[in-house]
Design an enzyme around this catalytic site. Structure first.
Site, mmCIF file in Angstrom:
data_model
loop_
_atom_site.group_PDB
_atom_site.id
_atom_site.type_symbol
_atom_site.label_atom_id
_atom_site.label_comp_id
_atom_site.label_asym_id
_atom_site.label_seq_id
_atom_site.Cartn_x
_atom_site.Cartn_y
_atom_site.Cartn_z
ATOM 1 N N HIS A 1 0.764 -1.136 -0.195
ATOM 2 C CA HIS A 1 0.012 0.015 -0.103
ATOM 3 C C HIS A 1 0.728 1.395 -0.071
ATOM 4 C CE1 HIS A 1 -4.128 -2.098 1.151
ATOM 5 N NE2 HIS A 1 -3.195 -2.898 1.176
ATOM 6 N N ASP B 1 -5.251 6.178 2.092
ATOM 7 C CA ASP B 1 -5.568 4.560 1.559
ATOM 8 C C ASP B 1 -6.856 4.062 1.766
ATOM 9 O OD1 ASP B 1 -3.598 2.014 0.851
ATOM 10 O OD2 ASP B 1 -5.413 1.415 2.157
#
Ligand SMILES: O=c1ccn([C@@H]2O[C@H](COP(=O)(O)OP(=O)(O)O[C@H]3O[C@H](CO)[C@@H](O)[C@H](O)[C@H]3O)[C@@H](O)[C@H]2O)c(=O)[nH]1
Length: 476
Positions: free
Chosen positions: A17, A117
């Site tokens: 990520h 995110d």
């Protein structure tokens, strides 16, 4: 570009990520956006390569919240003990709400937008409270995201039989998966459980957020992007991928996402001695650890295949060592000496994939690995294990025809004879179709990321949007 376009970038602390969002931050800085990146102390070193190139990037380092089930000092998913769930990390980070709110309120010139995110859905609520806009960053592809959004919107119940096929009937081509292959986070949802409810709220907040940036490109997943726009009810969806470090597609610094545990000189020297397109690169991403049985099966498959290979084996934590995870079978390295290279720990993956000697990539189908394989133009061998990886494997093998499916599931142990045959075929003429498709896809992806390509244009459009919003807020 514009005073006022100050953006807070908040990555989720897991390599798969962090890496693409930091690459995106780099692209935004180059385009004139002022960036502050939020991390907790133990994740700060991952920013070093980026910070050393960009003195203008600000960092906001907030202490990792005290959280009962996460041992002190663990701040990244890769270090989480095997018995602790990903959702605990998601929940723990939610405790940063108040410190972040205070930081915004005391900043003389705070960010006017947040890019965070997909696992930080709570930042939508924070953004609303602050009167700024939140953009979701998806490190997964559009097809996987569409399935995830559909699950959290519709909340289907689990069937009695885990093998029962579940159809995503509203998604183009109506993808179907056995229930056990559906998003692990969704399957672990328990009504009333605080961690589950927090995760659900976050996922639904993603859907309600102002905009969406996806690490993928239009030609690869066009129909799924169209679907997402319909699903979200707006057009603020930008396909900007594959996001790779600026001007380093062929020579990625080895420290991207981690410090290489192998000398670049040795690696290059070894690869340079190999024939073109004959080496198989084997890597299961930054999270997955293979069990003892899986390690033995992969080792035996590699040994029997006779192929040249690089096998990246992730370092196990203390808890994992006791259970035999990541253990290289004894004598294996001697038996394959000369034709096999084992990297224990972090490999410079993008660099390896771009070497002319690499001819196939055995991957767990993490989305970053998929994109990196496509950019390198190598056919893939798909071994999806969890998360969004089954969706990625379907896209690669069934829609794009650039991969062969080898095995499915986190606990599956491949038959070493089958694996050996597949490995051998992957670097022979028998993989002609996949090799051709890999070349075509590489051309398509290079087209998307070149100046004025679809992803480049989308990034420009996104920057304009952000700057526009910044000046609206400035005017009050
Ligand atoms: O030794 C290594 C291992 C990994 N990488 C890099 O680390 C990233 C790994 O990302 P990915 O391939 O997506 O795998 P995971 O680390 O498993 O990523 C998680 O996050 C992804 C994005 O959401 C999901 O698609 C995956 O399923 C999920 O497991 C890639 O950029 C790799 O190049 C290295 O450079 N060296």
């Amino acid at each position: 570009m514009s005073a006022g376009a100050h953006v807070l970038v908040f990555p989720f602390p897991a390599q798969g990520h962090l890496i693409p969002l930091l690459d995106l931050a780099h692209h935004l800085v180059i385009r004139g956006i002022t960036i502050t990146i939020l991390v907790t102390p133990k994740n700060l070193p991952i920013l070093n390569p980026l910070l050393s190139k960009n003195s203008t990037i600000n960092t906001l380092v907030l202490p990792f919240p005290n959280y009962p089930s996460i041992p002190f000092g663990i701040e990244n998913l890769k270090d989480l003990p095997p018995n602790i769930r990903l959702t605990s990390m998601i929940h723990a980070l939610g405790e940063l709400y108040q410190p972040l709110l205070s930081w915004f309120r005391s900043h003389p010139s705070p960010p006017v937008e947040i890019i965070s995110d997909i696992f930080l859905g709570w930042t939508h609520r924070l953004a609303c409270q602050l009167g700024v806009r939140r953009f979701v960053f998806s490190p997964s592809g559009a097809m996987a995201l569409a399935t995830m959004y559909s699950l959290w919107q519709e909340m289907p119940s689990a069937p009695k039989d885990q093998n029962e096929l579940f159809s995503f009937s509203k998604i183009p081509r109506c993808p179907k998966y056995p229930w056990w292959q559906i998003s692990t986070i969704y399957r672990s949802y328990m009504e009333g459980d605080p961690v589950s409810e927090f995760t659900k709220e976050g996922m639904q907040a993603n859907i309600a957020s102002w905009g969406l940036i996806v690490n993928s490109f239009t030609l690869l997943e066009g129909i799924y992007f169209e679907h997402l726009r319909k699903q979200l009810g707006h057009d603020r969806v930008w396909a900007v991928g594959p996001i790779l470090p600026k001007k380093t597609i062929d020579m990625t610094p080895p420290e991207r996402g981690g410090t290489s545990t192998v000398s670049m000189h040795d690696l290059k020297t070894w690869l340079d001695t190999c024939e073109d397109h004959k080496v198989v690169y084997v890597c299961y991403g930054s999270q997955v650890l293979l069990t003892k049985d899986q390690m033995e099966a992969v080792a035996s498959g590699l040994e029997k295949s006779g192929v040249h290979f690089i096998w990246c084996v992730k370092q196990p934590s203390k808890e994992h060592v006791g259970e035999g995870y990541s253990m290289i079978p004894s004598g294996f390295e001697d038996r394959v000496a000369g034709r096999g290279l084992i990297i224990r720990g972090w490999a410079p993956q993008v660099w390896i994939l771009s070497h002319r000697a690499v001819g196939a990539f055995l991957t767990h189908c993490g989305w970053n690995s998929i994109l990196e394989g496509i950019v390198a133009g190598v056919p893939m061998l798909a071994c999806p294990m969890g998360a969004d990886q089954f969706v990625g494997a379907t896209l690669l093998a069934e829609e794009l025809k650039v991969a062969k499916r080898v095995c499915d599931g986190a606990n599956v142990v491949s038959k070493s004879a089958n694996l050996a045959r597949t490995l051998m075929e992957s670097v022979s003429d028998q993989s002609r179709v996949e090799k051709e498709r890999a070349k075509e896809l590489r051309m398509a992806v290079l087209d998307a990321i070149k100046e004025d390509g679809s992803s480049d244009k989308n990034l420009t459009a996104f920057v304009k949007h952000v700057v526009g919003l910044g000046s609206e807020i400035d005017k009050g």
